[in-house]
Enzyme design. Structure first.
Site, mmCIF file in Angstrom:
data_model
loop_
_atom_site.group_PDB
_atom_site.id
_atom_site.type_symbol
_atom_site.label_atom_id
_atom_site.label_comp_id
_atom_site.label_asym_id
_atom_site.label_seq_id
_atom_site.Cartn_x
_atom_site.Cartn_y
_atom_site.Cartn_z
ATOM 1 N N SER A 39 0.826 -1.212 0.000
ATOM 2 C CA SER A 39 0.000 0.000 0.000
ATOM 3 C C SER A 39 0.854 1.253 0.000
ATOM 4 C CB SER A 39 -0.956 0.000 1.201
ATOM 5 O OG SER A 39 -0.287 0.287 2.422
ATOM 6 N N GLU A 40 1.942 1.257 0.756
ATOM 7 C CA GLU A 40 2.772 2.454 0.827
ATOM 8 C C GLU A 40 3.466 2.741 -0.508
ATOM 9 O OE1 GLU A 40 3.015 4.828 3.005
ATOM 10 O OE2 GLU A 40 1.507 3.844 4.245
ATOM 11 N N PHE A 41 3.893 1.702 -1.217
ATOM 12 C CA PHE A 41 4.456 1.914 -2.548
ATOM 13 C C PHE A 41 3.402 2.491 -3.494
ATOM 14 C CE2 PHE A 41 8.087 -0.417 -1.154
ATOM 15 C CZ PHE A 41 9.103 -0.192 -2.069
#
Length: 274
Positions: A39-41
């Site tokens: 999700s952070e990418f």
């Protein structure tokens, strides 16, 4: 002055808003570390609403670093198509390989170890550690910055992140940093919808140029075509490109994609590397 009473009052405002209007996302419902990392990418430079369907597809297709490590870069870029900034997909695949090789297939918990992953800077390392392991990292992103500027630097201009970071540190709820950062981000996202963006007063603020007709669009079009159709000769690739591209931009894009190990050429035919 950052008094304890001011911090207490600030937290109360942020948490009250979160309890009433906090957003729900699949990576918040399940904080397993690999899902958080993915999700952070995906969330870098991409609106949250666009990420949800991609995240669900990726987690079904590649539910662990080992699964993604086994995939071809072409397949990875095909599934990424539409999110933009394709280097993130390559970094994510490379990070999966590092996790398998150096960390036994388990996403590391320490920000210092996370920073060893491909394309991971201080923000991403801190965010993954916090959201996956409830680690009390101190980090900043656009919504957090907006909140801090609004509450603690109102009316001031040219504020640097260096000035903001001590305030983030002082306000951090170290007993539940994960929930605190979720609340901060949600407050910042809502804030920017109801008033002029406070980030205009940041020293780092700058509007991104338009995408249509840009060099980024040319790059993205090349990657999308090669990921979906496979290797193509340069002239066929250029003819199929669905964005306006002068010869100079087209070949410059191919050159930069080659330097970034996204695209490889053999005998005038270009394809996704690996």
């Amino acid at each position: 002055m950052l008094t304890s009473s001011r911090i207490t009052g600030f937290r109360k405002i942020i948490y009250s808003a979160y309890e009433a209007y906090g957003r729900r996302f699949p990576w918040r419902d399940n904080t397993e570390a690999w899902g958080i990392l993915v999700s952070e990418f995906m969330l870098q430079q991409t609106q949250t609403a666009r990420v949800v369907s991609y995240w669900k597809t990726w987690m079904e297709k590649w539910p662990s670093p080992a699964h993604l490590n086994e995939a071809s870069l072409q397949e990875v870029l095909f599934e990424w198509s539409g999110l933009g900034y394709n280097r993130r997909a390559r970094y994510l695949k490379e990070s999966a390989g590092i996790i398998v090789r150096d960390f036994g297939g388990k996403v590391p918990a320490a920000p210092g170890d996370l920073a060893r992953l491909a394309g991971v800077g201080p923000y991403t390392a801190g965010a993954i550690a916090c959201f996956a392991y409830n680690y009390p990292s101190v980090f900043i992103e656009t919504n957090i910055r907006a909140v801090m500027l609004h509450f603690f630097f109102n009316g001031q201009k040219g504020i640097t992140d260096r000035e903001i970071m001590p305030v983030i540190d002082a306000a951090l709820d170290r007993e539940n940093p994960r929930k605190w950062y979720w609340a901060l981000m949600d407050y910042g996202a809502a804030l920017k919808k109801t008033m002029p963006n406070p980030n205009r007063h940041s020293a780092h603020y700058g509007k991104q140029g338009g995408f249509k007709g840009s060099f980024r669009q040319v790059r993205g079009g090349i990657v999308r075509l090669l990921a979906s159709r496979g290797p193509l000769a340069a002239e066929e690739l250029r003819a199929r490109l669905d964005v306006p591209a002068g010869e100079e931009d087209f070949y410059r894009a191919l050159e930069t994609l080659g330097r970034e190990s996204m695209v490889a050429e053999k005998d005038g035919v270009y394809g996704i590397k690996g």
